[in-house]
Design a protein around this motif. Structure first.
Motif, PDB file in Angstrom:
ATOM      1  N   HIS A 145       0.841  -1.203   0.000  1.00  0.00           N
ATOM      2  CA  HIS A 145       0.000   0.000   0.000  1.00  0.00           C
ATOM      3  C   HIS A 145       0.876   1.254   0.000  1.00  0.00           C
ATOM      4  O   HIS A 145       0.578   2.229  -0.656  1.00  0.00           O
ATOM      5  N   HIS A 146       1.944   1.229   0.788  1.00  0.00           N
ATOM      6  CA  HIS A 146       2.867   2.377   0.864  1.00  0.00           C
ATOM      7  C   HIS A 146       4.156   2.040   0.130  1.00  0.00           C
ATOM      8  O   HIS A 146       4.997   1.317   0.660  1.00  0.00           O
ATOM      9  N   GLY A 194      -5.837   4.862   7.541  1.00  0.00           N
ATOM     10  CA  GLY A 194      -4.598   5.633   7.402  1.00  0.00           C
ATOM     11  C   GLY A 194      -4.529   6.833   8.332  1.00  0.00           C
ATOM     12  O   GLY A 194      -5.003   6.777   9.464  1.00  0.00           O
ATOM     13  N   HIS A 223      -2.425   3.298  12.071  1.00  0.00           N
ATOM     14  CA  HIS A 223      -2.339   3.470  10.611  1.00  0.00           C
ATOM     15  C   HIS A 223      -2.075   2.104   9.955  1.00  0.00           C
ATOM     16  O   HIS A 223      -2.780   1.680   9.040  1.00  0.00           O
ATOM     17  N   GLU A 232      -4.707  -0.478   7.662  1.00  0.00           N
ATOM     18  CA  GLU A 232      -4.417  -0.660   6.234  1.00  0.00           C
ATOM     19  C   GLU A 232      -3.748  -2.017   5.962  1.00  0.00           C
ATOM     20  O   GLU A 232      -2.977  -2.152   5.017  1.00  0.00           O
TER      21      GLU A 232
HETATM   22 ZN    ZN Z   1      -1.506   4.857   4.635  1.00  0.00          ZN
END
Ligand code: ZN
Length: 240
Positions: free
Chosen positions: A51-52, A166, A208, A212
């Motif tokens: 995701h990141h 997030g 966070h 996620e």
């Molecule tokens: Zn995030």
């Protein structure tokens, strides 16, 4: 599939670092940290799905320090990095928001905002009203992590909800305009405490990373079925 080209995002979505042409095994993770890459390489991943990812707007464009070490690992081992940011928060089936709601047993009414923020703020409810303390315990039991609870002024019971995965504590005012009892996101700011009281809305910072963790797993599982791949979720624990 995620309609990534329709988002104005803070990073490129999709293939960020190109590795070998054939993929047989995907390792999914939340953030493309050095530790995740090392674990992925150790279990013979051809591609890492996160995701990141990298190349965030406003970041230095030089390949130095931690960025050099991470890219070097991927390039040396010919492993691809695929990253999906906002499209993976927002997606109606694989997104972080919908999969978080499923994990926490919310009755989902739908996403609230459109335009650039489409799919980010969601609304729903619990089957039965709970006290804020009961709700915090419920979150802890599902995520194995105690949330930080900032109480509404009236300590109202919790039934109606809004959430955004997030670092979306900044949406607390939009959430309050929906008239919901509680707003849930990953992180917290100093001012969130005062806003929760003044807007009379409970706020739960559930982490966070924790908020996620599910989208990337749903997406990896889908890709594995679609293309007959092996996949594994590697959870590099993060208390934030
Ligand atoms: Zn995030």
């Amino acid at each position: 599939m995620l309609a990534a080209e329709t988002y104005r995002d803070y990073c490129p979505n999709g293939l960020q670092v190109e590795g070998r042409p054939q993929i047989k095994k995907i390792v999914a993770g939340v953030t493309a940290s050095q530790q995740l890459l090392e674990l992925a390489i150790a279990c013979d991943a051809d591609a890492v799905l996160v995701h990141h990812g990298y190349f965030w707007k406003g970041e230095s464009a030089t390949i130095t320090g931690t960025r050099k070490r991470r890219l070097q690992l991927l390039l040396q081992h010919d492993v691809s990095l695929l990253a999906y940011h906002l499209p993976l928060d927002a997606h109606a089936k694989f997104g972080n928001n919908i999969t978080l709601a499923q994990q926490l047993g919310f009755v989902v009414q739908g996403c609230v905002m459109q335009g650039d923020a489409k799919g980010l703020l969601w609304q729903g409810e619990l089957l039965q009203a709970q006290t804020a303390t009961q709700f915090a315990q419920h979150i802890q039991s599902r995520l194995q992590r105690a949330p930080l609870h900032l109480s509404s002024a009236s300590q109202r019971p919790v039934r109606t909800l809004a959430w955004c995965s997030g670092a979306a504590q900044g949406y607390i005012e939009q959430a309050a305009t929906l008239g919901v009892d509680a707003y849930i996101s990953g992180e917290v700011s100093e001012q969130t405490y005062h806003l929760a009281r003044e807007l009379d809305i409970h706020y739960f910072a559930i982490g966070h990373h924790a908020s996620e963790s599910f989208g990337v797993q749903a997406l990896a599982q889908h890709l594995a079925q679609q293309f007959d791949l092996d996949w594994e979720f590697v959870d590099v624990l993060n208390p934030v």
